[in-house]
Write a protein that holds these residues in place. Structure first.
Motif, PDB file in Angstrom:
ATOM      1  N   MET A 160       0.796  -1.187   0.042  1.00 31.96           N
ATOM      2  CA  MET A 160       0.076  -0.050  -0.157  1.00 31.96           C
ATOM      3  C   MET A 160       1.026   1.301   0.002  1.00 31.96           C
ATOM      4  SD  MET A 160      -3.217   0.638   2.684  1.00 31.96           S
ATOM      5  CE  MET A 160      -3.018   2.469   3.237  1.00 31.96           C
ATOM      6  N   GLU A 161       0.693   2.101  -0.866  1.00 28.35           N
ATOM      7  CA  GLU A 161       1.358   3.339  -0.967  1.00 28.35           C
ATOM      8  C   GLU A 161       1.120   4.202   0.119  1.00 28.35           C
ATOM      9  OE1 GLU A 161       3.707   4.758  -3.314  1.00 28.35           O
ATOM     10  OE2 GLU A 161       3.662   2.346  -3.937  1.00 28.35           O
ATOM     11  N   PRO A 162       2.284   4.958   0.608  1.00 24.24           N
ATOM     12  CA  PRO A 162       1.763   5.847   2.115  1.00 24.24           C
ATOM     13  C   PRO A 162       1.089   7.160   1.419  1.00 24.24           C
ATOM     14  CG  PRO A 162       4.234   5.734   1.141  1.00 24.24           C
ATOM     15  CD  PRO A 162       3.538   4.845   0.500  1.00 24.24           C
ATOM     16  N   VAL A 163       0.512   7.630   2.343  1.00 23.83           N
ATOM     17  CA  VAL A 163      -0.231   9.091   2.088  1.00 23.83           C
ATOM     18  C   VAL A 163       0.983   9.994   2.531  1.00 23.83           C
ATOM     19  CG1 VAL A 163      -1.796  10.637   3.222  1.00 23.83           C
ATOM     20  CG2 VAL A 163      -2.241   8.059   3.246  1.00 23.83           C
ATOM     21  N   VAL A 164       1.132  10.927   1.165  1.00 19.25           N
ATOM     22  CA  VAL A 164       2.181  11.855   1.265  1.00 19.25           C
ATOM     23  C   VAL A 164       1.448  12.944   1.460  1.00 19.25           C
ATOM     24  CG1 VAL A 164       3.856  12.940  -0.166  1.00 19.25           C
ATOM     25  CG2 VAL A 164       3.595  10.486  -0.369  1.00 19.25           C
ATOM     26  N   HIS A 165       1.964  13.999   2.416  1.00 16.86           N
ATOM     27  CA  HIS A 165       1.232  15.400   2.828  1.00 16.86           C
ATOM     28  C   HIS A 165       2.616  16.253   2.134  1.00 16.86           C
ATOM     29  CE1 HIS A 165      -1.531  13.653   5.692  1.00 16.86           C
ATOM     30  NE2 HIS A 165      -0.485  12.968   6.241  1.00 16.86           N
ATOM     31  N   GLY A 166       2.289  16.340   0.873  1.00 18.90           N
ATOM     32  CA  GLY A 166       3.394  17.344   0.315  1.00 18.90           C
ATOM     33  C   GLY A 166       3.238  18.628  -0.073  1.00 18.90           C
ATOM     34  N   PHE A 167       4.328  19.527   0.188  1.00 17.76           N
ATOM     35  CA  PHE A 167       4.236  21.006   0.116  1.00 17.76           C
ATOM     36  C   PHE A 167       5.500  21.288  -0.718  1.00 17.76           C
ATOM     37  CE2 PHE A 167       1.882  19.837   3.758  1.00 17.76           C
ATOM     38  CZ  PHE A 167       0.673  20.672   3.623  1.00 17.76           C
ATOM     39  N   ASP A 168       5.232  21.845  -1.946  1.00 17.45           N
ATOM     40  CA  ASP A 168       6.511  22.369  -2.781  1.00 17.45           C
ATOM     41  C   ASP A 168       6.042  23.505  -3.617  1.00 17.45           C
ATOM     42  OD1 ASP A 168       8.560  22.201  -4.441  1.00 17.45           O
ATOM     43  OD2 ASP A 168       8.032  20.765  -5.668  1.00 17.45           O
ATOM     44  N   PRO A 169       6.664  24.889  -2.997  1.00 18.37           N
ATOM     45  CA  PRO A 169       6.894  24.873  -1.515  1.00 18.37           C
ATOM     46  C   PRO A 169       5.575  25.320  -0.863  1.00 18.37           C
ATOM     47  CG  PRO A 169       7.187  26.995  -2.815  1.00 18.37           C
ATOM     48  CD  PRO A 169       6.979  25.925  -3.935  1.00 18.37           C
ATOM     49  N   PRO A 170       5.637  25.236   0.502  1.00 16.22           N
ATOM     50  CA  PRO A 170       4.512  25.683   1.108  1.00 16.22           C
ATOM     51  C   PRO A 170       4.379  27.155   1.380  1.00 16.22           C
ATOM     52  CG  PRO A 170       6.212  25.208   2.607  1.00 16.22           C
ATOM     53  CD  PRO A 170       6.526  24.974   1.271  1.00 16.22           C
ATOM     54  N   GLU A 171       3.246  27.631   1.486  1.00 17.10           N
ATOM     55  CA  GLU A 171       3.002  29.038   1.737  1.00 17.10           C
ATOM     56  C   GLU A 171       3.470  29.327   2.830  1.00 17.10           C
ATOM     57  OE1 GLU A 171      -1.050  30.256   1.151  1.00 17.10           O
ATOM     58  OE2 GLU A 171      -0.946  29.376  -0.778  1.00 17.10           O
ATOM     59  N   ARG A 172       3.575  28.407   3.878  1.00 19.79           N
ATOM     60  CA  ARG A 172       4.116  28.815   5.389  1.00 19.79           C
ATOM     61  C   ARG A 172       4.349  27.242   5.792  1.00 19.79           C
ATOM     62  NH1 ARG A 172       1.378  29.899  11.115  1.00 19.79           N
ATOM     63  NH2 ARG A 172       2.977  31.149  11.860  1.00 19.79           N
ATOM     64  N   PHE A 173       5.893  27.548   6.543  1.00 20.89           N
ATOM     65  CA  PHE A 173       6.274  26.171   7.082  1.00 20.89           C
ATOM     66  C   PHE A 173       6.987  26.780   8.623  1.00 20.89           C
ATOM     67  CE2 PHE A 173       9.890  22.817   7.568  1.00 20.89           C
ATOM     68  CZ  PHE A 173       9.125  22.105   7.928  1.00 20.89           C
ATOM     69  N   VAL A 174       6.644  26.310   9.531  1.00 25.25           N
ATOM     70  CA  VAL A 174       7.184  26.850  10.781  1.00 25.25           C
ATOM     71  C   VAL A 174       7.223  25.551  11.845  1.00 25.25           C
ATOM     72  CG1 VAL A 174       6.529  29.086  10.571  1.00 25.25           C
ATOM     73  CG2 VAL A 174       4.992  27.462  11.639  1.00 25.25           C
ATOM     74  N   ALA A 175       8.224  25.742  12.778  1.00 25.48           N
ATOM     75  CA  ALA A 175       8.033  25.015  14.032  1.00 25.48           C
ATOM     76  C   ALA A 175       7.421  25.956  15.010  1.00 25.48           C
ATOM     77  CB  ALA A 175       9.524  24.908  14.490  1.00 25.48           C
ATOM     78  N   GLY A 176       6.689  25.396  15.701  1.00 26.09           N
ATOM     79  CA  GLY A 176       5.822  26.072  16.915  1.00 26.09           C
ATOM     80  C   GLY A 176       5.701  25.256  18.252  1.00 26.09           C
ATOM     81  N   THR A 177       4.930  25.704  18.993  1.00 21.63           N
ATOM     82  CA  THR A 177       4.769  25.061  20.528  1.00 21.63           C
ATOM     83  C   THR A 177       3.418  25.574  20.835  1.00 21.63           C
ATOM     84  OG1 THR A 177       5.669  26.658  21.889  1.00 21.63           O
ATOM     85  CG2 THR A 177       7.304  25.188  21.069  1.00 21.63           C
ATOM     86  N   VAL A 178       3.024  24.473  21.947  1.00 18.46           N
ATOM     87  CA  VAL A 178       1.623  24.759  22.587  1.00 18.46           C
ATOM     88  C   VAL A 178       2.001  24.532  24.048  1.00 18.46           C
ATOM     89  CG1 VAL A 178      -0.711  24.150  22.899  1.00 18.46           C
ATOM     90  CG2 VAL A 178       0.164  24.160  20.584  1.00 18.46           C
ATOM     91  N   GLY A 179       1.575  25.327  25.035  1.00 14.18           N
ATOM     92  CA  GLY A 179       1.836  25.045  26.259  1.00 14.18           C
ATOM     93  C   GLY A 179       2.778  26.076  27.091  1.00 14.18           C
ATOM     94  N   GLU A 180       2.942  25.758  28.254  1.00 12.23           N
ATOM     95  CA  GLU A 180       3.986  26.620  29.170  1.00 12.23           C
ATOM     96  C   GLU A 180       5.190  26.175  28.918  1.00 12.23           C
ATOM     97  OE1 GLU A 180       2.963  29.684  30.703  1.00 12.23           O
ATOM     98  OE2 GLU A 180       1.179  29.343  29.404  1.00 12.23           O
ATOM     99  N   PRO A 181       6.302  27.114  29.278  1.00 13.36           N
ATOM    100  CA  PRO A 181       7.871  26.683  29.207  1.00 13.36           C
ATOM    101  C   PRO A 181       7.904  25.503  30.149  1.00 13.36           C
ATOM    102  CG  PRO A 181       7.630  28.930  29.189  1.00 13.36           C
ATOM    103  CD  PRO A 181       6.181  28.537  29.274  1.00 13.36           C
ATOM    104  N   GLY A 182       8.563  24.510  29.706  1.00  9.11           N
ATOM    105  CA  GLY A 182       8.433  23.193  30.611  1.00  9.11           C
ATOM    106  C   GLY A 182       7.746  22.117  30.285  1.00  9.11           C
ATOM    107  N   GLN A 183       6.686  22.844  29.628  1.00 10.61           N
ATOM    108  CA  GLN A 183       5.365  21.629  29.465  1.00 10.61           C
ATOM    109  C   GLN A 183       5.084  21.825  28.072  1.00 10.61           C
ATOM    110  OE1 GLN A 183       4.293  19.353  31.874  1.00 10.61           O
ATOM    111  NE2 GLN A 183       5.985  20.385  33.162  1.00 10.61           N
TER     112      GLN A 183
END
Length: 192
Positions: A1-24
């Motif tokens: 079975m072929e994998p589902v590819v979530h492809g973005f070439d290029p994305p309009e936005r690509f970021v790292a981010g967080t949810v939660g308080e520092p330490g959590q």
């Protein structure tokens, strides 16, 4: 079975981010093109490793004598992104293995993120064996121009330093209620 590819070439936005308080905090990678939004969960160390390796890869391409690519040495100001993660934050999967490469034909950084699976974990006694990794069910595939990749690295660095401050002696995170520092013989510094 072929994998589902979530492809973005290029994305309009690509970021790292967080949810939660520092330490959590919970860390995420998020890509958007139009109304399509994909979010992948990962560990803080994975964000740090990805950012560091992207930066090193771009530096290698810049210094390559064969390279005809115009690679910015720093993130272009117009690509700064300090906005929070987009809502809704629905994790597609938890990141396991990540791969990184440079496509000289398109002059893009290629990032592939595969889901974490217990079957892919190798124990120390299996190091000498030929262990076959299972085929992934999903792949998060992002192709970034060099400027956007530098902006992603800058954003990662900002996200990583926005957590708890590091102890000047042992470099471990300091919680709001302080911490016991092994380099200061376990004594907690008191405020004057």
């Amino acid at each position: 079975m072929e994998p589902v590819v979530h492809g973005f070439d290029p994305p309009e936005r690509f970021v790292a981010g967080t949810v939660g308080e520092p330490g959590q905090r919970t860390f995420f990678l998020q890509a958007r093109s139009g109304t399509r939004l994909t979010t992948v969960g990962l560990e803080k160390q994975q964000v740090a490793a990805l950012a560091e390796r992207i930066d090193e890869l771009l530096d290698e391409v810049m210094s390559s004598e064969r390279s005809q690519s115009l690679i910015p040495a720093v993130a272009p100001l117009e690509l700064d992104d300090a906005e929070p993660l987009e809502q809704p934050i629905e994790e597609e999967f938890r990141a396991g293995t990540m791969t990184l490469s440079w496509d000289p034909g398109d002059e893009r950084v290629v990032i592939e993120v595969f889901p974490f699976t217990e079957a892919a974990v190798i124990t120390p006694d299996q190091l000498d064996e030929d262990v076959e990794e299972p085929e992934p069910d999903e792949i998060f595939l992002v192709r970034l121009p060099a400027g956007a990749a530098r902006a992603f690295v800058k954003r990662c660095e900002q996200v990583l330093t926005a957590g708890r401050p590091a102890c000047p002696f042992c470099n471990e995170p300091i919680d709001p209620d302080g911490h016991l520092c092994v380099r200061a013989n376990g004594f907690r510094r008191r405020d004057p």
